[in-house]
Design a protein around this motif. Sequence first.
Motif, mmCIF file in Angstrom:
data_model
loop_
_atom_site.group_PDB
_atom_site.id
_atom_site.type_symbol
_atom_site.label_atom_id
_atom_site.label_comp_id
_atom_site.label_asym_id
_atom_site.label_seq_id
_atom_site.Cartn_x
_atom_site.Cartn_y
_atom_site.Cartn_z
ATOM 1 N N THR A 1 -18.436 -7.668 -6.891
ATOM 2 C CA THR A 1 -17.912 -7.898 -5.545
ATOM 3 C C THR A 1 -16.856 -8.996 -5.568
ATOM 4 N N LEU A 2 -17.133 -10.041 -6.322
ATOM 5 C CA LEU A 2 -16.189 -11.154 -6.430
ATOM 6 C C LEU A 2 -14.910 -10.713 -7.148
ATOM 7 N N ALA A 3 -15.063 -9.909 -8.188
ATOM 8 C CA ALA A 3 -13.896 -9.420 -8.924
ATOM 9 C C ALA A 3 -13.006 -8.559 -8.030
ATOM 10 N N TRP A 4 -13.626 -7.702 -7.230
ATOM 11 C CA TRP A 4 -12.841 -6.849 -6.336
ATOM 12 C C TRP A 4 -12.168 -7.680 -5.240
ATOM 13 N N LYS A 5 -12.839 -8.715 -4.761
ATOM 14 C CA LYS A 5 -12.245 -9.618 -3.770
ATOM 15 C C LYS A 5 -11.012 -10.294 -4.360
ATOM 16 N N TRP A 6 -11.100 -10.689 -5.625
ATOM 17 C CA TRP A 6 -9.966 -11.320 -6.301
ATOM 18 C C TRP A 6 -8.811 -10.330 -6.450
ATOM 19 N N CYS A 7 -9.109 -9.095 -6.823
ATOM 20 C CA CYS A 7 -8.070 -8.073 -6.966
ATOM 21 C C CYS A 7 -7.331 -7.867 -5.646
ATOM 22 N N GLN A 8 -8.073 -7.832 -4.559
ATOM 23 C CA GLN A 8 -7.451 -7.664 -3.246
ATOM 24 C C GLN A 8 -6.574 -8.865 -2.897
ATOM 25 N N ALA A 9 -7.034 -10.065 -3.251
ATOM 26 C CA ALA A 9 -6.262 -11.277 -2.969
ATOM 27 C C ALA A 9 -4.970 -11.302 -3.782
ATOM 28 N N VAL A 10 -5.049 -10.868 -5.037
ATOM 29 C CA VAL A 10 -3.849 -10.811 -5.881
ATOM 30 C C VAL A 10 -2.842 -9.835 -5.293
ATOM 31 N N HIS A 11 -3.315 -8.651 -4.928
ATOM 32 C CA HIS A 11 -2.413 -7.626 -4.389
ATOM 33 C C HIS A 11 -1.778 -8.083 -3.075
ATOM 34 N N LYS A 12 -2.524 -8.816 -2.280
ATOM 35 C CA LYS A 12 -1.980 -9.328 -1.020
ATOM 36 C C LYS A 12 -0.870 -10.334 -1.292
ATOM 37 N N GLN A 13 -1.051 -11.157 -2.311
ATOM 38 C CA GLN A 13 -0.049 -12.166 -2.649
ATOM 39 C C GLN A 13 1.135 -11.551 -3.383
ATOM 40 N N SER A 14 0.866 -10.527 -4.197
ATOM 41 C CA SER A 14 1.929 -9.883 -4.970
ATOM 42 C C SER A 14 1.744 -8.367 -4.886
ATOM 43 N N PRO A 15 2.265 -7.729 -3.834
ATOM 44 C CA PRO A 15 2.042 -6.294 -3.605
ATOM 45 C C PRO A 15 2.480 -5.391 -4.750
ATOM 46 N N SER A 16 3.404 -5.842 -5.586
ATOM 47 C CA SER A 16 3.848 -5.001 -6.702
ATOM 48 C C SER A 16 2.757 -4.834 -7.755
ATOM 49 N N HIS A 17 1.801 -5.740 -7.780
ATOM 50 C CA HIS A 17 0.678 -5.621 -8.716
ATOM 51 C C HIS A 17 -0.400 -4.757 -8.055
ATOM 52 N N ARG A 18 -0.446 -3.495 -8.468
ATOM 53 C CA ARG A 18 -1.286 -2.515 -7.778
ATOM 54 C C ARG A 18 -2.123 -1.657 -8.718
ATOM 55 N N PHE A 19 -2.212 -2.052 -9.987
ATOM 56 C CA PHE A 19 -3.019 -1.297 -10.945
ATOM 57 C C PHE A 19 -4.144 -2.191 -11.470
ATOM 58 N N PRO A 20 -5.301 -2.213 -10.782
ATOM 59 C CA PRO A 20 -6.402 -3.088 -11.207
ATOM 60 C C PRO A 20 -7.212 -2.493 -12.356
ATOM 61 N N THR A 21 -7.675 -3.356 -13.218
ATOM 62 C CA THR A 21 -8.553 -2.947 -14.314
ATOM 63 C C THR A 21 -9.666 -3.974 -14.452
ATOM 64 N N ILE A 22 -10.886 -3.500 -14.592
ATOM 65 C CA ILE A 22 -12.025 -4.383 -14.842
ATOM 66 C C ILE A 22 -12.628 -4.005 -16.192
ATOM 67 N N LEU A 23 -12.763 -4.981 -17.063
ATOM 68 C CA LEU A 23 -13.271 -4.767 -18.418
ATOM 69 C C LEU A 23 -14.505 -5.635 -18.641
ATOM 70 N N TRP A 24 -15.445 -5.106 -19.413
ATOM 71 C CA TRP A 24 -16.653 -5.873 -19.729
ATOM 72 C C TRP A 24 -16.975 -5.693 -21.205
ATOM 73 N N ASP A 25 -16.715 -6.723 -21.981
ATOM 74 C CA ASP A 25 -17.147 -6.735 -23.379
ATOM 75 C C ASP A 25 -18.305 -7.720 -23.481
ATOM 76 N N SER A 26 -19.380 -7.299 -24.105
ATOM 77 C CA SER A 26 -20.606 -8.083 -24.070
ATOM 78 C C SER A 26 -21.091 -8.429 -25.472
ATOM 79 N N LEU A 27 -21.403 -9.706 -25.677
ATOM 80 C CA LEU A 27 -21.938 -10.234 -26.933
ATOM 81 C C LEU A 27 -20.893 -10.155 -28.058
ATOM 82 N N PRO A 28 -21.049 -10.969 -29.097
ATOM 83 C CA PRO A 28 -20.046 -11.025 -30.172
ATOM 84 C C PRO A 28 -19.739 -9.678 -30.822
#
Length: 224
Positions: free
Chosen positions: A105-132
């Motif tokens: 939820t926090l990550a998506w809120k951040w993505c929305q805030a980024v897009h609002k500040q910079s509308p040209s950035h419109r391709f969000p990606t969320i990645l999760w790499d876990s443990l070494p």
Amino acid sequence: ELHFVINKYSFEHTVYNALRGRRPIQPPEVPFELYLNETMEKTSKSCDLCNYQNMTAIDSLGRMENQYAYSAANAFKFDQWHSMFMPRQHDITKLTFEEMKDVFTLAWKWCQAVHKQSPSHRFPTILWDSLPHGGASQVHPHIHATLHSDHYYGQFESIRFASERYYRNHENVKEHRQKNYFRAIQDIHMAFNLTVSFNGITVLVPINVVLNDNELLLMFQLDL
């Protein structure tokens, strides 16, 4: 006997050979459960992400927090907009649904805030790499969120391009929006009994294995 599965839109190509399921596989030197317990105990006392207020930076949007999660700027960015989001819980084996919900939820809120500040950035990606072994530099669970201005990254852009090709090749999609690439993929896997659906989410075992034999794909419709 060999079986070939080719996706003509994404160009993914998988070869099936029943004999490969019988090949000898060496078990890990340390049982996985023991490895997890030792790793969590060893890293919890000196974890930078647990001590995030003193050991992590913030980006121009400031620190974002909610009940179970918080944000931190990534010191080794791979895009102009790149931040991390993590639960307050250090031990990945003890994470709850509510904690992970707060992280995303926090990550998506951040993505929305980024897009609002910079509308040209419109391709969000969320990645999760876990443990070494999964490529993570920190044991503490964390996800990466980025926004790009031109396209998605790598495999994600290939999926988007495949869906566009499917759209352009099927007049009924263009005119009536009755189906799309993702619905077609889901229907094919349902026909092979390779899906489980629950509350609008479909989990499928991909016929085309992209990364490894344990890969799963989650599909759902997001109303923005």
